[in-house]
Design a protein around this motif. Sequence first.
Motif, short mmCIF file in Angstrom:
data_model
loop_
_atom_site.label_atom_id
_atom_site.label_comp_id
_atom_site.label_asym_id
_atom_site.label_seq_id
_atom_site.Cartn_x
_atom_site.Cartn_y
_atom_site.Cartn_z
N LEU A 279 33.04 86.35 51.36
CA LEU A 279 34.31 86.38 50.63
C LEU A 279 34.84 87.79 50.62
CD1 LEU A 279 33.21 84.08 47.68
CD2 LEU A 279 34.82 83.46 49.50
N SER A 280 36.16 87.92 50.70
CA SER A 280 36.77 89.24 50.77
C SER A 280 38.11 89.20 50.05
CB SER A 280 36.94 89.66 52.23
OG SER A 280 37.42 90.97 52.33
N THR A 281 38.88 90.27 50.18
CA THR A 281 40.22 90.36 49.60
C THR A 281 41.20 90.72 50.71
OG1 THR A 281 39.29 91.14 47.50
CG2 THR A 281 41.66 91.47 47.85
N ASN A 282 42.30 89.97 50.82
CA ASN A 282 43.27 90.27 51.87
C ASN A 282 44.25 91.35 51.43
OD1 ASN A 282 45.15 89.02 50.18
ND2 ASN A 282 45.23 87.12 51.36
N GLU A 287 41.84 86.70 46.95
CA GLU A 287 40.49 86.45 47.43
C GLU A 287 40.55 85.45 48.58
OE1 GLU A 287 36.06 85.84 45.60
OE2 GLU A 287 37.66 84.61 44.73
N VAL A 288 39.79 85.73 49.64
CA VAL A 288 39.79 84.87 50.82
C VAL A 288 38.35 84.62 51.25
CG1 VAL A 288 42.06 85.54 51.68
CG2 VAL A 288 40.04 86.87 52.34
N VAL A 290 35.94 84.26 54.51
CA VAL A 290 35.93 84.74 55.89
C VAL A 290 35.05 83.80 56.71
CG1 VAL A 290 35.46 86.68 57.43
CG2 VAL A 290 36.20 87.11 55.06
N GLU A 309 40.67 84.06 57.73
CA GLU A 309 40.63 84.48 56.33
C GLU A 309 41.58 83.57 55.57
OE1 GLU A 309 41.35 88.62 55.82
OE2 GLU A 309 39.54 89.23 56.89
N THR A 311 42.83 81.65 51.87
CA THR A 311 42.81 81.64 50.41
C THR A 311 42.13 80.37 49.92
OG1 THR A 311 44.93 80.49 50.23
CG2 THR A 311 45.00 82.91 50.38
N TYR A 315 41.80 77.04 52.16
CA TYR A 315 40.47 76.53 52.50
C TYR A 315 40.31 75.08 52.05
CZ TYR A 315 35.42 75.85 52.39
OH TYR A 315 34.16 75.34 52.55
#
Length: 329
Positions: A279-282, A287-288, A290, A309, A311, A315
Amino acid sequence: MHALRAQLDAVSRGMREMADELSEHAHEQELASTADAPTIPTSMGSLRSLLGQDGSPKYAEDLLRHLFGASGGSTEDSLGGFEDPRHVSSRTIGVDLETIQAFDPRTTVQGDSFGDCWFLATLASVAAQNPELIAENIELVHGPTPDEDYWIVTLYENGEPVEHVVTQDELVKDGVRGRIDHDTGSYSERISWMSIYERAAVEHVGGDYGDLEANFAGKGLDMITGDSGSLSINAGFDSIRADLEDGKSVVTSTPPGWLLGGAPDGDVVDGHVYIVEGLSTNQEGEEVIVLVNPWGTPQPPASKPPVLELTQEEYAANFVSRNTVAHDS
């Protein structure tokens, strides 16, 4: 159990028979063959509701096996990328722990058009979290000459280890399954430890390439680790985060295109299994999740990106389930 199996057969058969009709009508229709059968889903939400209708993970797993588990039609000629035998040297193909620890699924997984994404994605996901297991289960055996070297790969059937011998001649016939990218944007292809595992998997399912296609991610985890793990239809990021923090291998699946008319997002492959990287931040601060496509970096005219990526909303709209397996610490 027989009643559940009959219901699953009716549901999956009805879905396939009505796939063309579903693409033209946006309302849910009931199976004519079984009065008690669930309605045909026309959205990811309705499909997720169907899978969880009796609250049994086993029900969802069995139904997904029906939907994804159709036998494919590939032969050895479907693989492509055949390697020059002069370029195949067993003692230069890394199968050691250091090589597997350095493995990067973004650039070295390559599925081409062969439909075993369920196996490649689970193999890559296990290698990322438990490279020790992969290294332990692949062994190079030196022959009288280097040309006579071979590998022993351990896979599992119902939790029991099964050893398979993979020769260099078989790898040459099967073709290249790994891709190494370069800064120039060009690429070279070579046989990798994943190629060896994949060849062993063909033997594991009976030697028929078609049988390695279109299967279920839980089957891949079972073959690779001896544990089919668990299945969830919960699309929430919190539960995915918990799995990743626990060090589990995580893959996620989209439903077949015939079922819902294709993926809502054009960058997403339908009927496909992706590796959950994290999980990451675009750039917008959202939050997205990956996701890595086991097809790897595409060649023209391929258009599907190797990394997605998405959201939470994106997803949930495209992916129906995820499979996880835990590893001993």
